[in-house]
Design an enzyme around this catalytic site. Structure first.
Site, PDB file in Angstrom:
ATOM      1  N   LYS A  96       0.972  -0.904   0.264  1.00  0.00           N
ATOM      2  CA  LYS A  96       0.253   0.251   0.066  1.00  0.00           C
ATOM      3  C   LYS A  96       0.918   1.234  -0.059  1.00  0.00           C
ATOM      4  O   LYS A  96       1.559   1.710   1.164  1.00  0.00           O
ATOM      5  CB  LYS A  96      -0.860  -0.418   0.911  1.00  0.00           C
ATOM      6  N   ASP A 107      -2.204  10.150   4.282  1.00  0.00           N
ATOM      7  CA  ASP A 107      -4.374   9.239   4.474  1.00  0.00           C
ATOM      8  C   ASP A 107      -4.701  10.634   5.064  1.00  0.00           C
ATOM      9  O   ASP A 107      -4.476  10.114   6.732  1.00  0.00           O
ATOM     10  CB  ASP A 107      -3.285   8.237   5.001  1.00  0.00           C
ATOM     11  N   LYS A 134     -10.148  12.564   9.012  1.00  0.00           N
ATOM     12  CA  LYS A 134      -9.830  12.058  10.321  1.00  0.00           C
ATOM     13  C   LYS A 134      -9.511  13.294  11.315  1.00  0.00           C
ATOM     14  O   LYS A 134      -9.305  14.706  10.891  1.00  0.00           O
ATOM     15  CB  LYS A 134      -7.890  12.013   9.751  1.00  0.00           C
ATOM     16  N   ASP A 159       1.367   5.808   5.904  1.00  0.00           N
ATOM     17  CA  ASP A 159       1.088   5.067   4.753  1.00  0.00           C
ATOM     18  C   ASP A 159       1.267   4.776   4.167  1.00  0.00           C
ATOM     19  O   ASP A 159       0.103   3.577   3.866  1.00  0.00           O
ATOM     20  CB  ASP A 159      -0.307   5.629   5.102  1.00  0.00           C
ATOM     21  N   GLU A 179      -8.864   4.186   2.626  1.00  0.00           N
ATOM     22  CA  GLU A 179      -8.728   4.246   1.124  1.00  0.00           C
ATOM     23  C   GLU A 179      -8.127   3.173   0.592  1.00  0.00           C
ATOM     24  O   GLU A 179      -7.684   2.946  -1.123  1.00  0.00           O
ATOM     25  CB  GLU A 179      -8.169   5.240   0.536  1.00  0.00           C
ATOM     26  N   ARG A 223      -7.839   0.105   1.246  1.00  0.00           N
ATOM     27  CA  ARG A 223      -8.403  -1.051   0.134  1.00  0.00           C
ATOM     28  C   ARG A 223      -9.254  -1.471  -1.085  1.00  0.00           C
ATOM     29  O   ARG A 223      -9.355  -1.733  -1.890  1.00  0.00           O
ATOM     30  CB  ARG A 223      -9.891  -1.525   0.623  1.00  0.00           C
TER      31      ARG A 223
END
Ligand code: BES
Ligand code: MN
Ligand code: ZN
Length: 488
Positions: A254, A259, A266, A277, A338, A340
């Protein structure tokens, strides 16, 4: 960090810092009156993490005893940790060189090769420090430049073989940790792609980088959905190492370079940590650094979907439906789920390689931190044999994996009213729901394991054997897995 194997006697070692690993119940390692007193009084026992720094012993400027715990309980991880503690101390003292040796009883059943390997891994871990973005580092200390392992003459040859592996892993590990540390304004998707290109050039890997137009053409609707809120373009990175014959192992990381959560934004507290991330991606890149150095007899493909996740007027919204690379439609419930999304397109793309196995590493869910804390990777997959193999690799690497179930019952969490699947099932079983989403896109095509590294990719505080920040988790595990598969 340079390393060397030496067969000199420990009492003759002229070094700024000599670290001796000792176990609880083991004999005192060196004839010396002050050490004798420390042991005889029971002041020093060799308990796990217990250290003693003494001066004026033998020829070393300083001597550091590092405890690894009870003789009967010593493991690879204990030795690696001991070496990390020694290197961290060397770093704190500012000695550029470090000599390490392991007392007979502290060695447990470890062979000379694996002993050398894990000592170097540990030294790389403990000696790491990131100062490249400081103009004026407070209390500047030199790098740990060289590490010497002192072994018995009969162990020399095997230790050299272990050193070769340890050196390669250390290089990959340090590469990954430095890359993880880069902030989001430096390490963008195209920066990750440049890193992949450089690796490919250095080691003659195959490399393909898809830009925005090519990602569109390829039909990666889920990756595009995440990227559409950003000014920075996404990239899809493909690295190919050919060292053997047969179907490749596909490693997927990933690569969210920052993020924010997107429209489902968030909270501000600790949001800066979301530069980490991309840790799955950096683990894959670091593993390719190791592959380039060791050249094992195996084929490996690395896939990295890379993007930012930001809110804007063009960003994806909750309720939107997008079409993935596989063709399945996805209802976006939460734009913060996001990882996945971008991985689903990578897993779909992986089919063309007809993988012998695929392993993805992703900082996928906060839920895995609730389940396992910071000591284990959450592991899920569709193939029991592969799960066991990955778990074993993790044990050898000191990157432990713990299985969570992927029973059919959990699939219901992702049923959508409008699309084939939705990207969030709410708070219940968050890590499992994330893995089930990915499984929808593996679609039974190949044996697959998902590693949720959200709890292990970085540490929020300083540890005894580890600096605060990135851990390069995955590099050692992937390497152990691949070396074993290659029959090395
Ligand atoms: N990158 C985060 C997961 C994460 C959390 C990594 C903490 C490292 C530390 C991921 O993209 C995310 O936001 N996941 C959501 C999923 C949810 C919306 C279904 C989460 O875990 O809250
Ligand atoms: Mn997120
Ligand atoms: Zn994320």
């Amino acid at each position: 960090m340079k390393t060397a194997i030496s067969t000199k006697t420990i009492s003759s070692a002229e070094t700024p810092l000599l670290a001796i690993m000792v176990s609880q119940g083991g004999a005192q390692p060196l004839k010396d009156s002050s050490l004798e007193r420390a042991f005889a009084t029971g002041d020093y026992k060799g308990k796990k993490d217990e250290t003693l720094l003494v001066y004026g012993v033998a020829k070393a400027e300083r001597l550091l005893l590092v405890g690894v715990g009870k003789t009967s309980e010593v493991t690879r991880s204990a030795i690696r940790r001991g070496a990390a503690i020694a290197a961290k101390r060397a770093r704190g003292l500012g000695t550029k060189a470090l000599s390490i040796t392991v007392a007979k009883e502290a060695r447990a059943g470890l062979g000379a090769a694996e002993l050398a390997q894990v000592l170097i891994e540990g030294a790389a871990q403990g000696g790491w420090q990131f100062t490249e973005l400081k103009k004026q580092p407070e209390d500047p200390k030199p790098e740990l430049e060289s590490v010497e392992l002192i072994v018995e003459p009969g162990d020399k040859e095997e230790a050299e073989a272990g050193r070769r592996i340890g050196d390669a892993i250390a290089a990959g590990y340090l590469f990954t940790r430095n890359l993880q540390m880069q902030p989001g304004n430096v390490c963008t998707p195209s920066y990750l792609a440049d890193q992949a290109r450089k690796l490919a050039e250095k080691y003659k890997f195959g490399v393909t980088i898809l830009d925005l137009a090519q990602i569109k053409k390829e039909g990666m609707g889920a990756l595009l959905a995440v990227a559409q809120g950003s000014a920075e373009e996404p990239r899809f990175i493909v690295l190919e190492y050919q060292g053997g014959s047969g179907a490749p192992i596909v490693l997927i990381g990933k690569g969210v370079t920052f993020d924010s959560g997107g429209i489902s934004i968030k909270p501000a507290l600790n949001m800066e940590d979301m530069k980490f991330d991309k840790s799955g991606a950096t683990a894959v890149l670091g593993t390719f650094e190791v592959l380039g150095r060791l050249k094992p007899k195996i084929n490996v493909v690395g896939l990295i979907p890379a993007t930012e996740n930001l809110p804007s007027g063009t960003a994806i919204k909750p309720g939107d439906v997008v079409k993935s690379h596989l063709g399945k439609t996805i209802e976006i419930i939460n734009t913060d789920a996001e990882g996945r999304l971008i991985l689903s397109d990578a897993l779909s793309y992986a089919r063309r390689f007809k993988p012998a196995a695929a392993i993805d590493a992703a900082t996928l869910t906060g839920a895995v931190v609730i389940a396992l804390g910071h000591h284990a990777i959450g592991m899920l997959g569709n193939d029991e044999a592969l799960l066991a193999e990955v778990r074993d690799a993790g044990e050898r690497a000191g990157e432990r994996c713990w299985p969570l179930p992927l029973w059919d019952d959990y699939r219901e969490l992702l049923k959508s009213d409008v699309a084939d699947v939705k990207n969030s099932g709410g708070r219940a079983a968050g890590t499992i729901a994330g893995a089930w989403f990915l499984r929808e896109f593996v679609d039974g095509s190949f044996p697959w394991v998902h590693l949720d590294i959200a709890g292990t990719a970085y540490l929020e505080g300083e540890g005894v054997s580890h600096a605060k920040g990135p851990t390069a988790i995955g590099v050692r595990l992937f390497t152990e897995f691949l070396l074993k598969r290659a029959g090395a």
